[in-house]
Write a protein that holds these residues in place. Structure first.
Motif, short mmCIF file in Angstrom:
data_model
loop_
_atom_site.label_atom_id
_atom_site.label_comp_id
_atom_site.label_asym_id
_atom_site.label_seq_id
_atom_site.Cartn_x
_atom_site.Cartn_y
_atom_site.Cartn_z
N ASN A 45 0.83 -1.22 0.00
CA ASN A 45 0.00 0.00 0.00
C ASN A 45 0.86 1.26 0.00
O ASN A 45 0.55 2.22 -0.70
N TYR A 46 1.92 1.28 0.79
CA TYR A 46 2.80 2.45 0.81
C TYR A 46 3.47 2.67 -0.53
O TYR A 46 3.62 3.80 -0.98
N LYS A 47 3.87 1.62 -1.17
CA LYS A 47 4.51 1.77 -2.48
C LYS A 47 3.53 2.34 -3.50
O LYS A 47 3.88 3.18 -4.30
N ILE A 48 2.29 1.89 -3.47
CA ILE A 48 1.27 2.43 -4.38
C ILE A 48 1.04 3.91 -4.10
O ILE A 48 1.00 4.74 -5.01
N LEU A 49 0.88 4.26 -2.81
CA LEU A 49 0.70 5.66 -2.43
C LEU A 49 1.87 6.53 -2.89
O LEU A 49 1.69 7.61 -3.42
N TYR A 50 3.06 6.03 -2.66
CA TYR A 50 4.26 6.78 -3.03
C TYR A 50 4.31 7.00 -4.54
O TYR A 50 4.57 8.11 -5.00
N ASP A 51 4.06 5.97 -5.31
CA ASP A 51 4.10 6.10 -6.77
C ASP A 51 3.07 7.12 -7.26
O ASP A 51 3.37 7.95 -8.11
N ASN A 52 1.86 7.06 -6.71
CA ASN A 52 0.81 8.01 -7.11
C ASN A 52 1.20 9.44 -6.73
O ASN A 52 1.01 10.38 -7.51
N LEU A 53 1.71 9.61 -5.51
CA LEU A 53 2.10 10.95 -5.06
C LEU A 53 3.28 11.47 -5.87
O LEU A 53 3.34 12.65 -6.20
N ARG A 54 4.19 10.62 -6.22
CA ARG A 54 5.36 11.04 -7.01
C ARG A 54 4.92 11.56 -8.38
O ARG A 54 5.44 12.57 -8.86
N VAL A 55 3.96 10.89 -9.01
CA VAL A 55 3.45 11.34 -10.31
C VAL A 55 2.82 12.72 -10.18
O VAL A 55 3.08 13.62 -10.98
N ARG A 56 2.00 12.92 -9.14
CA ARG A 56 1.35 14.22 -8.92
C ARG A 56 2.39 15.30 -8.61
O ARG A 56 2.28 16.42 -9.09
N TYR A 57 3.39 14.97 -7.81
CA TYR A 57 4.43 15.93 -7.45
C TYR A 57 5.22 16.36 -8.69
O TYR A 57 5.48 17.53 -8.88
N ASP A 58 5.57 15.42 -9.54
CA ASP A 58 6.31 15.75 -10.76
C ASP A 58 5.49 16.64 -11.68
O ASP A 58 6.02 17.54 -12.32
N ALA A 59 4.18 16.43 -11.73
CA ALA A 59 3.32 17.27 -12.56
C ALA A 59 3.25 18.69 -12.00
O ALA A 59 3.28 19.67 -12.76
N LEU A 60 3.17 18.84 -10.68
CA LEU A 60 3.11 20.17 -10.06
C LEU A 60 4.44 20.89 -10.15
O LEU A 60 4.49 22.11 -10.20
N LYS A 61 5.52 20.13 -10.13
CA LYS A 61 6.86 20.73 -10.16
C LYS A 61 7.08 21.51 -11.45
O LYS A 61 7.78 22.51 -11.46
N ASN A 62 6.46 21.10 -12.52
CA ASN A 62 6.59 21.76 -13.81
C ASN A 62 5.56 22.88 -13.91
O ASN A 62 4.62 22.81 -14.67
N SER A 63 5.72 23.93 -13.08
CA SER A 63 4.77 25.03 -13.08
C SER A 63 4.96 25.87 -14.34
O SER A 63 5.99 25.81 -15.00
N THR A 64 3.96 26.67 -14.67
CA THR A 64 4.01 27.48 -15.87
C THR A 64 3.96 28.95 -15.53
O THR A 64 3.44 29.35 -14.50
N VAL A 65 4.51 29.78 -16.41
CA VAL A 65 4.47 31.22 -16.24
C VAL A 65 3.32 31.75 -17.08
O VAL A 65 3.20 31.44 -18.26
N ILE A 66 2.45 32.51 -16.46
CA ILE A 66 1.28 33.03 -17.16
C ILE A 66 1.42 34.54 -17.28
O ILE A 66 1.64 35.24 -16.30
N ASN A 67 1.34 35.06 -18.51
CA ASN A 67 1.48 36.49 -18.81
C ASN A 67 2.82 37.04 -18.32
O ASN A 67 2.95 38.22 -18.06
N ASN A 68 3.80 36.20 -18.15
CA ASN A 68 5.13 36.60 -17.72
C ASN A 68 5.10 37.36 -16.39
O ASN A 68 6.00 38.10 -16.07
N GLN A 69 4.02 37.22 -15.62
CA GLN A 69 3.92 37.94 -14.36
C GLN A 69 3.60 37.03 -13.18
O GLN A 69 4.09 37.26 -12.10
N THR A 70 2.79 36.05 -13.39
CA THR A 70 2.36 35.22 -12.28
C THR A 70 2.83 33.80 -12.49
O THR A 70 2.58 33.22 -13.53
N ILE A 71 3.52 33.27 -11.50
CA ILE A 71 3.94 31.88 -11.56
C ILE A 71 2.84 31.09 -10.88
O ILE A 71 2.53 31.31 -9.72
N LYS A 72 2.23 30.18 -11.63
CA LYS A 72 1.10 29.44 -11.08
C LYS A 72 1.35 27.95 -11.17
O LYS A 72 2.02 27.47 -12.06
N ASN A 73 0.79 27.26 -10.22
CA ASN A 73 0.78 25.81 -10.31
C ASN A 73 -0.60 25.38 -10.81
O ASN A 73 -1.40 26.22 -11.21
N SER A 74 -0.90 24.11 -10.76
CA SER A 74 -2.15 23.62 -11.33
C SER A 74 -3.39 24.15 -10.60
O SER A 74 -4.47 24.18 -11.16
#
Length: 175
Positions: free
Chosen positions: A61-90
């Motif tokens: 169960n911990y390994k499944i939780l970790y894998d799922n959380l790691r995927v979500r964390y990697d997606a959030l880590k790649n934040s985007t710049v919007i209008n070159n003024q605000t750094i936003k996450n998902s």
């Protein structure tokens, strides 16, 4: 189940790996019991078997939780710049960037001239210059601007001024 941070989950995984090693030891003991090398009561055997299954389920169960959380964390880590003024996450969260080039240059000049963060905040507040959100300047808002690498990328200041300022900030912090 409560939300877990990556760091907490990694700590839990280390604990689970420790439990996995114990599980392997228990597995050896169970095999010895099956082969008749060690003889114990049936109730103790059942208890050991139950603990073994519980540890295995928990580790899985911990390994499944970790894998799922790691995927979500990697997606959030790649934040985007919007209008070159605000750094936003998902979720749309982020800090607004102050983009008045004249004020930013003035803040750097005042700091390099030897003014403290509080003195610069007082100068800007005395001149009735407001922050991006219309508030008063504080030491932390001045520090945020001085350490913001986006000021170089947006060509408000050059690399040399930024590096001198960061060095001054670090030197003054040590005193």
């Amino acid at each position: 189940m409560a939300r877990k941070t990556i760091k907490r989950l990694e700590t839990d995984l280390k604990n689970v790996e420790f439990l996995y090693k114990q599980e392997l030891e228990e597995n050896k003991r169970l095999k010895n019991l099956v082969t008749g090398k060690d003889v114990i009561a049936q109730s103790e055997y059942d208890l050991l078997l139950k603990d073994y299954k519980h540890m295995k389920d928990m580790r899985d169960n911990y390994k499944i939780l970790y894998d799922n959380l790691r995927v979500r964390y990697d997606a959030l880590k790649n934040s985007t710049v919007i209008n070159n003024q605000t750094i936003k996450n998902s979720r749309g969260a982020g800090r607004k960037a102050f983009n008045n080039a004249g004020i930013i240059k003035r803040i750097y000049e005042l700091y390099i001239q030897g003014n403290s963060l509080k003195e610069i905040a007082d100068i800007l507040n005395g001149s009735e210059i407001k922050t991006k959100r219309g508030g008063n300047w504080s030491k932390s808002s001045i520090r945020f601007i001085l350490l913001n690498r986006k000021n170089v990328e947006n060509e408000f200041i050059n690399e040399d001024i930024y590096n001198r300022t960061v060095k001054l900030l670090n030197d003054r912090k040590k005193k």
